[in-house]
Motif scaffolding. Structure first.
Motif, short mmCIF file in Angstrom:
data_model
loop_
_atom_site.label_atom_id
_atom_site.label_comp_id
_atom_site.label_asym_id
_atom_site.label_seq_id
_atom_site.Cartn_x
_atom_site.Cartn_y
_atom_site.Cartn_z
N ALA A 1 36.91 44.86 30.07
CA ALA A 1 37.10 43.43 29.78
C ALA A 1 38.16 43.23 28.70
O ALA A 1 38.99 42.31 28.79
N THR B 1 34.66 36.92 30.11
CA THR B 1 34.65 35.48 29.82
C THR B 1 34.47 35.24 28.33
O THR B 1 35.14 34.38 27.74
N ALA C 1 36.39 37.94 34.88
CA ALA C 1 35.06 37.67 35.43
C ALA C 1 35.06 37.82 36.95
O ALA C 1 34.14 38.41 37.54
N ILE D 1 38.62 34.41 32.87
CA ILE D 1 38.04 34.06 34.18
C ILE D 1 38.50 35.06 35.24
O ILE D 1 37.71 35.45 36.11
N ALA E 1 32.16 41.10 34.04
CA ALA E 1 32.38 39.69 34.39
C ALA E 1 32.03 38.78 33.23
O ALA E 1 32.83 37.91 32.85
N PHE E 2 30.86 38.96 32.65
CA PHE E 2 30.43 38.07 31.57
C PHE E 2 31.16 38.34 30.26
O PHE E 2 31.54 37.41 29.54
#
Length: 247
Positions: free
Chosen positions: A35, A189, A161, A158, A185-186
């Motif tokens: 991420a 974000t 995510a 996004i 994904a989370f």
């Protein structure tokens, strides 16, 4: 050191981490290399594509202003202008030549040199206003760079995510891999929205506020130098410049 910036950074990040802890979470839950790479590198790449090398280097240089802003002291500035004015009335404009050579601040030094050279008031005003406009334009662009980072980061988050959810959907038959995809994904974000609102946008706003304050200070110096060139009384100059002092 700008203690307010340091306190704000600690309060913002600390509030989120402490709130996560109170909710039963652990800081390790927010650590996700995939991420981080997606959001930070993706956002940086978008901004590098948008900006010029000169603006990018200048934006990095001005980042130190967040914790070490340039000193802007209106009261001291007025006292300095009144001293210049008093010296000019006693010794003439040439009496400011030594002060111009010794002045550390480039803008004030340029203005004093114009005085010593016998420039007309309108010439001094026009020249210094041009300097103010050019410097403000360049410095505001540095603030806009960081605000641009804040604009791209949530969108890149996004994208991270969606990539994480794609990873989940392609591994539905392997339950042990689902958790990693959902976490990416989370967390992506969170990284996107968090970095934008806790770092990039505040940094951009802070730089712009400092630039505005510097512009007001330089405008005060300009008005003082023009008044000196017009031969105004030092006390009258000081009284008029009091309007620049922040309340």
């Amino acid at each position: 050191m700008d203690v307010l910036s340091l306190f704000g950074l600690i309060l913002g990040l600390g509030g989120i981490l402490f709130g996560n802890f109170l909710d039963g979470g652990h800081i390790t839950m927010l650590g996700n290399l995939a991420a981080f790479v997606i959001v930070i590198l993706g956002t940086s790449g978008a901004m590098l594509l948008q900006t010029t090398p000169r603006s990018f280097r200048h934006a990095l240089r001005l980042t130190k202003w967040i914790f070490l802003p340039p000193l802007v002291n209106f009261e001291r500035g007025i006292e300095q202008i009144m001293f210049w004015s008093t010296t000019a009335r006693k010794e003439g404009l040439l009496g400011l030549e030594g002060m111009a050579d010794a002045e550390a601040e480039p803008f004030a030094r340029k203005g004093l040199q114009l005085l010593v050279d016998g420039a007309e008031p309108e010439t001094i005003r026009h020249t210094l206003e041009m300097v103010i406009d050019l410097e403000e334009h360049r410095d505001i662009a540095a603030g806009l760079f960081w605000e641009g980072m804040g604009g791209y980061a949530p969108t890149i988050g996004i994208i991270g995510a969606v990539l994480g959810l794609i990873h989940v959907m392609t591994n539905l038959g392997e339950p042990e891999l689902l958790g990693q995809g959902i976490a990416t994904a989370f967390v992506a974000t969170i990284y996107g929205v968090g970095s934008a609102n806790l770092l990039f946008l505040p940094i951009g706003g802070k730089i712009k506020s400092i630039v505005i304050s510097q512009g007001e200070y330089k405008q005060m110096i300009l008005e003082g130098l023009v008044a000196i060139s017009e031969g105004e009384n030092p006390k009258a100059i000081g009284s008029r410049l009091q309007s620049f002092i922040e309340k």
